[in-house]
Design an enzyme around this catalytic site. Sequence first.
Site, PDB file in Angstrom:
ATOM      1  N   ASN A   8     -19.545 -11.568 -42.789  1.00 36.88           N
ATOM      2  CA  ASN A   8     -20.082 -12.540 -43.749  1.00 36.88           C
ATOM      3  C   ASN A   8     -21.597 -12.334 -43.859  1.00 36.88           C
ATOM      4  OD1 ASN A   8     -21.369 -14.969 -44.675  1.00 36.88           O
ATOM      5  ND2 ASN A   8     -19.415 -16.026 -44.457  1.00 36.88           N
ATOM      6  N   HIS A  11     -26.037 -15.065 -44.792  1.00 37.67           N
ATOM      7  CA  HIS A  11     -27.370 -15.354 -44.254  1.00 37.67           C
ATOM      8  C   HIS A  11     -28.396 -14.249 -44.496  1.00 37.67           C
ATOM      9  CE1 HIS A  11     -26.059 -19.181 -43.143  1.00 37.67           C
ATOM     10  NE2 HIS A  11     -25.088 -18.715 -42.385  1.00 37.67           N
ATOM     11  N   HIS A  44     -19.773 -16.499 -49.487  1.00 38.77           N
ATOM     12  CA  HIS A  44     -19.369 -17.847 -49.896  1.00 38.77           C
ATOM     13  C   HIS A  44     -20.283 -18.274 -51.041  1.00 38.77           C
ATOM     14  CE1 HIS A  44     -18.611 -22.286 -48.436  1.00 38.77           C
ATOM     15  NE2 HIS A  44     -18.348 -22.121 -49.720  1.00 38.77           N
ATOM     16  N   ARG A  46     -21.410 -21.025 -52.789  1.00 43.16           N
ATOM     17  CA  ARG A  46     -21.368 -22.486 -52.661  1.00 43.16           C
ATOM     18  C   ARG A  46     -21.774 -23.150 -53.970  1.00 43.16           C
ATOM     19  NH1 ARG A  46     -21.390 -24.264 -46.904  1.00 43.16           N
ATOM     20  NH2 ARG A  46     -21.506 -26.331 -47.797  1.00 43.16           N
ATOM     21  N   ARG A  50     -26.838 -22.195 -52.214  1.00 44.34           N
ATOM     22  CA  ARG A  50     -27.933 -22.179 -51.241  1.00 44.34           C
ATOM     23  C   ARG A  50     -28.190 -20.778 -50.657  1.00 44.34           C
ATOM     24  NH1 ARG A  50     -25.302 -25.520 -46.272  1.00 44.34           N
ATOM     25  NH2 ARG A  50     -25.048 -27.075 -47.899  1.00 44.34           N
ATOM     26  N   GLU A  71     -15.268 -16.605 -50.473  1.00 49.67           N
ATOM     27  CA  GLU A  71     -14.919 -17.972 -50.061  1.00 49.67           C
ATOM     28  C   GLU A  71     -15.354 -18.932 -51.157  1.00 49.67           C
ATOM     29  OE1 GLU A  71     -15.883 -17.233 -45.324  1.00 49.67           O
ATOM     30  OE2 GLU A  71     -16.975 -18.750 -46.455  1.00 49.67           O
ATOM     31  N   THR A 102     -19.688 -24.832 -42.899  1.00 53.21           N
ATOM     32  CA  THR A 102     -18.333 -25.386 -43.076  1.00 53.21           C
ATOM     33  C   THR A 102     -17.872 -26.033 -41.772  1.00 53.21           C
ATOM     34  OG1 THR A 102     -18.016 -23.441 -44.464  1.00 53.21           O
ATOM     35  CG2 THR A 102     -16.094 -24.805 -44.072  1.00 53.21           C
ATOM     36  N   GLU A 152      -6.745 -18.693 -42.374  1.00 53.58           N
ATOM     37  CA  GLU A 152      -7.836 -18.389 -41.438  1.00 53.58           C
ATOM     38  C   GLU A 152      -8.056 -19.643 -40.608  1.00 53.58           C
ATOM     39  OE1 GLU A 152     -11.171 -16.211 -42.916  1.00 53.58           O
ATOM     40  OE2 GLU A 152     -12.545 -17.147 -41.490  1.00 53.58           O
ATOM     41  N   HIS A 193     -15.487 -18.511 -37.964  1.00 49.49           N
ATOM     42  CA  HIS A 193     -16.469 -19.561 -37.713  1.00 49.49           C
ATOM     43  C   HIS A 193     -16.950 -19.662 -36.264  1.00 49.49           C
ATOM     44  CE1 HIS A 193     -18.805 -22.830 -39.392  1.00 49.49           C
ATOM     45  NE2 HIS A 193     -18.855 -23.219 -38.129  1.00 49.49           N
TER      46      HIS A 193
HETATM   47  N1  PXP Z   1     -14.859 -17.775 -42.186  1.00 46.16           N
HETATM   48  C1  PXP Z   1     -15.012 -18.800 -43.047  1.00 46.16           C
HETATM   49  C2  PXP Z   1     -13.837 -19.242 -43.833  1.00 46.16           C
HETATM   50  C3  PXP Z   1     -16.276 -19.425 -43.194  1.00 46.16           C
HETATM   51  O1  PXP Z   1     -16.407 -20.456 -44.052  1.00 46.16           O
HETATM   52  C4  PXP Z   1     -17.366 -18.927 -42.476  1.00 46.16           C
HETATM   53  C5  PXP Z   1     -18.721 -19.529 -42.649  1.00 46.16           C
HETATM   54  O2  PXP Z   1     -18.729 -20.815 -42.206  1.00 46.16           O
HETATM   55  C6  PXP Z   1     -17.160 -17.858 -41.596  1.00 46.16           C
HETATM   56  C7  PXP Z   1     -15.890 -17.299 -41.473  1.00 46.16           C
HETATM   57  C8  PXP Z   1     -18.277 -17.272 -40.777  1.00 46.16           C
HETATM   58  O3  PXP Z   1     -18.728 -18.183 -39.850  1.00 46.16           O
HETATM   59  P1  PXP Z   1     -19.990 -17.830 -38.948  1.00 46.16           P
HETATM   60  O4  PXP Z   1     -21.142 -17.628 -39.875  1.00 46.16           O
HETATM   61  O5  PXP Z   1     -20.148 -19.021 -38.068  1.00 46.16           O
HETATM   62  O6  PXP Z   1     -19.653 -16.573 -38.189  1.00 46.16           O
END
Ligand code: PXP
Length: 239
Positions: A8, A11, A44, A46, A50, A71, A102, A152, A193
Site C-alpha cells: 500500500n 503514505h 485507497h 478516500r 487526503r 480500496e 481504517t 481481507e 492493517h
Molecule cells: N488493507 C486494507 C484494506 C487497508 O484499508 C489498509 C490501510 O488501512 C491496509 C491494508 C494497510 O494497512 P497498514 O498501512 O496499516 O499496513
Amino acid sequence: MNIRLGVNIDHVATLRNARGEAHPDPYEVAKKVMKSGADSITIHLREDRRHIKDRDLKILSKNRSIPLNLEIASNNEIINIALKNKPNFICIVPEKRNEVTTEGGLQLKKNKNKLKNILEKFNKKKIRTSLFINPSIADVKISKDINTKCIEFHMGKISNLVKNNKKYSKELKKIKLCCKYARSLNLEVHAGHGIDYKTAKILKSIKEIEEFNIGHFIIGESITLGINKTIKKFKKIIK
Ligand code: PXP
C-alpha cells in the site's frame, strides 16, 4: 503456495502532499516496489483525497503491468470512478471522515444489500472483489452470501497486541478459525492493517492466507532501509 505481498503506497502520497509538490511520486515508487518483488500495489482513494488523488489512480491504472488493488468506500462517486478506471482488484472498506486510518472491518449485517449490489457491479466487470472485514465467523458467512471473491481480515487488533507485548493467542486462535472457515467456503483469504515484521511472522503460519497488504510499516521502514530491501525482507518472512 506462493503468498503474495501487496504494498500500500498511500503514505508516499501523504509525504508528497505535505509539500503540495510532485515528489515523492507514487507512480515512480510503485514501479520500484514491483521491481523489488512485490506482487501488487494497493491504493485507497478516500472521499477526502487526503493521500491518493484521482490523477494517481488514473496513471497507475493505465499501466497494465502493475496489478492494482483499489480500496474504496461504498460511496457512489468513488464507485463510479473505480468502474471507469478498471483496476485489477477492488477492496471495499469502511470509511469515516475523521479517522486517522481504517479503524475496523465493514459493518456487514447493516449494509448487506448495499454491498451485494456494489459487488455485483465489479463482479460483472470481472474485477476481483474483496471485502475488508473483522475476523468474525458471522461476517465470513455474510461475505460468502453476498458474493465476494475474497475477504481481507482486519488485523488491527492482533497487530496492536503484538506491538504492545500483550497476549495475543486468543485473537490468533479466532483469526485461524475464521481463515479456515472462509477457505472452506471457497473464499480467498487476505490479511491487512497494522502488519509489521513481527505480525507477519506470526500470521504467515496461517496457511489459508494467500495475500498480505502492508502499507504504513513498509513506507516507514523504507526511510532507513530503502524500499528494495524492505520488500525483499517481507517477501522472505511470508515465503
Ligand atoms: N488493507 C486494507 C484494506 C487497508 O484499508 C489498509 C490501510 O488501512 C491496509 C491494508 C494497510 O494497512 P497498514 O498501512 O496499516 O499496513
